[in-house]
Motif scaffolding. Structure first.
Motif, mmCIF file in Angstrom:
data_model
loop_
_atom_site.group_PDB
_atom_site.id
_atom_site.type_symbol
_atom_site.label_atom_id
_atom_site.label_comp_id
_atom_site.label_asym_id
_atom_site.label_seq_id
_atom_site.Cartn_x
_atom_site.Cartn_y
_atom_site.Cartn_z
ATOM 1 N N GLY A 7 0.820 -1.219 0.000
ATOM 2 C CA GLY A 7 0.000 0.000 0.000
ATOM 3 C C GLY A 7 0.846 1.257 0.000
ATOM 4 N N LEU A 8 1.941 1.229 0.765
ATOM 5 C CA LEU A 8 2.843 2.385 0.784
ATOM 6 C C LEU A 8 3.562 2.537 -0.552
ATOM 7 C CD1 LEU A 8 4.321 1.979 4.375
ATOM 8 C CD2 LEU A 8 2.887 3.853 3.561
ATOM 9 N N PHE A 9 3.866 1.416 -1.192
ATOM 10 C CA PHE A 9 4.587 1.457 -2.466
ATOM 11 C C PHE A 9 3.695 1.988 -3.588
ATOM 12 C CE2 PHE A 9 6.090 -0.701 -6.391
ATOM 13 C CZ PHE A 9 7.372 -0.161 -6.445
ATOM 14 N N TYR A 10 2.437 1.539 -3.614
ATOM 15 C CA TYR A 10 1.545 1.908 -4.706
ATOM 16 C C TYR A 10 0.613 3.084 -4.375
ATOM 17 C CZ TYR A 10 2.802 -2.300 -7.278
ATOM 18 O OH TYR A 10 3.492 -3.259 -7.968
ATOM 19 N N GLY A 11 0.454 3.377 -3.075
ATOM 20 C CA GLY A 11 -0.517 4.389 -2.661
ATOM 21 C C GLY A 11 -0.207 5.780 -3.194
ATOM 22 N N LYS A 12 -1.276 6.503 -3.517
ATOM 23 C CA LYS A 12 -1.122 7.872 -4.016
ATOM 24 C C LYS A 12 -1.849 8.866 -3.115
ATOM 25 C CE LYS A 12 -0.191 6.639 -8.778
ATOM 26 N NZ LYS A 12 0.743 5.697 -8.364
ATOM 27 N N ILE A 39 -1.973 6.571 2.498
ATOM 28 C CA ILE A 39 -0.574 6.360 2.892
ATOM 29 C C ILE A 39 -0.434 6.429 4.408
ATOM 30 C CG2 ILE A 39 1.742 7.393 2.790
ATOM 31 C CD1 ILE A 39 1.114 8.055 -0.176
ATOM 32 N N GLU A 40 -1.124 7.369 5.040
ATOM 33 C CA GLU A 40 -1.089 7.463 6.510
ATOM 34 C C GLU A 40 -1.631 6.183 7.143
ATOM 35 O OE1 GLU A 40 -3.208 10.942 7.749
ATOM 36 O OE2 GLU A 40 -1.680 12.319 6.966
ATOM 37 N N ARG A 41 -2.733 5.668 6.582
ATOM 38 C CA ARG A 41 -3.342 4.452 7.127
ATOM 39 C C ARG A 41 -2.424 3.241 6.944
ATOM 40 N NH1 ARG A 41 -7.783 6.845 4.309
ATOM 41 N NH2 ARG A 41 -9.200 7.847 5.770
ATOM 42 N N PHE A 42 -1.828 3.128 5.744
ATOM 43 C CA PHE A 42 -0.910 2.014 5.512
ATOM 44 C C PHE A 42 0.313 2.101 6.423
ATOM 45 C CE2 PHE A 42 -3.007 1.498 1.248
ATOM 46 C CZ PHE A 42 -3.463 0.214 1.472
ATOM 47 N N GLN A 43 0.785 3.310 6.693
ATOM 48 C CA GLN A 43 1.921 3.478 7.604
ATOM 49 C C GLN A 43 1.540 3.033 9.013
ATOM 50 O OE1 GLN A 43 5.235 4.381 6.870
ATOM 51 N NE2 GLN A 43 5.411 3.525 8.937
ATOM 52 N N LYS A 45 1.468 -0.675 9.085
ATOM 53 C CA LYS A 45 2.845 -1.168 9.099
ATOM 54 C C LYS A 45 3.434 -1.080 10.505
ATOM 55 C CE LYS A 45 7.417 -0.482 7.086
ATOM 56 N NZ LYS A 45 8.227 0.200 6.052
ATOM 57 N N ASP A 46 3.195 0.040 11.180
ATOM 58 C CA ASP A 46 3.714 0.205 12.551
ATOM 59 C C ASP A 46 3.125 -0.833 13.502
ATOM 60 O OD1 ASP A 46 5.230 2.355 11.683
ATOM 61 O OD2 ASP A 46 3.803 3.869 12.381
ATOM 62 N N ILE A 47 1.831 -1.104 13.357
ATOM 63 C CA ILE A 47 1.180 -2.119 14.198
ATOM 64 C C ILE A 47 1.761 -3.496 13.895
ATOM 65 C CG2 ILE A 47 -1.005 -3.324 14.647
ATOM 66 C CD1 ILE A 47 -2.400 -0.581 14.104
ATOM 67 N N ALA A 48 1.919 -3.808 12.602
ATOM 68 C CA ALA A 48 2.481 -5.107 12.212
ATOM 69 C C ALA A 48 3.889 -5.271 12.756
ATOM 70 C CB ALA A 48 2.482 -5.252 10.693
ATOM 71 N N LEU A 49 4.686 -4.204 12.713
ATOM 72 C CA LEU A 49 6.054 -4.281 13.246
ATOM 73 C C LEU A 49 6.060 -4.535 14.746
ATOM 74 C CD1 LEU A 49 8.020 -1.499 11.337
ATOM 75 C CD2 LEU A 49 8.525 -3.934 11.405
#
Length: 199
Positions: A18-23, A28-32, A35-39
Motif C-alpha cells: 500500500g505504501l509502495f503503490y498508494g497515491k 498512505i497514513e493508514r498504511f503506515q 505497518k507500525d502495528i504489524a512491526l
C-alpha cells in the motif's frame, strides 16, 4: 504462534504494498499505521526490537516479495559438504542470498567459491524449501531456499570472511547446524532420493 507470525508477515506485506503503490495521502497514513502495528506484533513474535526490524525493512525497496536463498548440495559418497559460519560457529550447506543480475546457477557458483574455495558444476534443482512452513524458528521474512546438486571441478578450502572451515559429514554425525539455513530434516530429504522436492 507460527500462524500468528504468518498473519503479521502478511499484514506487513500488505501495508508495504500500500505504501509502495498508494497515491492518496490519507491512504498512505493508514498504511503506515498498519505497518507500525504489524512491526510491533512481529517484534514480539520474533523476539527482536522494533527499531532493529525497522532497520531491516528500511533497506527493502519495491514491492514486498519473499527473499531467495540459494544452497549447494555437494556429496562425497554418503557424506554432505557443510561450511562453518565465522560468526556463529554453526554449520550449513554453502550458499546465501541470490544476487540481482545473476542466474540461480551463477549465484550458486559464486557462493560456493566464496565460502569453500571450490569451483563447481551446477546440476539439477533438488529442492525448494519455504521457510514460512517451518514451525521451529520464527523469522521476520519469508525465504524460498533453492537447493541445487553440484559437483566439484577444482579448488580447495581457504578461510574467508564468511566461513572458517568446510567438511564432509555423514547424516548420522552432523555438527551443530545453523537452523535458519539448514536443518537435518532438509538434508535427509535431499539425499534420500533424486526427485525434486517442493514445499
Amino acid at each position: 504462534m507460527i500462524d500468528q507470525l504468518r498473519q503479521y508477515q502478511r499484514m506487513l506485506s500488505i501495508a508495504e504494498a500500500g505504501l509502495f503503490y498508494g497515491k492518496d495521502v490519507y491512504d498512505i497514513e493508514r498504511f503506515q499505521e498498519v505497518k507500525d502495528i504489524a512491526l510491533t506484533l512481529l517484534s514480539e513474535a520474533v523476539d527482536q526490537e522494533t527499531s532493529v526490524l525497522k532497520l531491516y525493512l528500511d533497506k527493502q525497496d519495491g514491492y514486498p516479495t519473499p527473499k531467495v536463498d540459494v544452497r549447494a548440495l555437494i556429496r562425497q559418497e554418503d557424506k554432505v559438504l557443510l561450511v562453518q559460519d565465522r560468526a556463529t560457529k554453526e554449520w550449513s550447506l554453502p550458499g546465501g542470498y541470490a544476487e540481482v543480475g545473476l542466474t540461480p546457477k551463477e549465484n550458486i557458483q559464486k557462493e560456493v567459491l566464496e565460502e569453500t574455495g571450490l569451483h563447481v558444476a551446477v546440476g539439477p534443482l533438488r529442492a525448494i524449501f519455504d521457510t514460512n512452513l517451518r514451525e521451529d524458528i520464527p523469522q521476520l521474512f519469508q525465504y524460498y531456499k533453492l537447493v541445487f546438486a553440484c559437483e566439484v571441478i577444482s579448488g580447495a578450502f581457504a578461510a574467508n570472511s564468511e566461513t572458517v572451515q568446510s567438511h564432509y559429514f555423514e547424516l548420522e554425525d552432523l555438527p551443530t547446524l545453523s537452523m535458519k539455513r539448514t536443518t537435518k530434516e532438509q538434508l535427509v530429504q535431499l539425499v534420500q532420493d533424486n526427485q525434486l522436492y517442493v514445499e
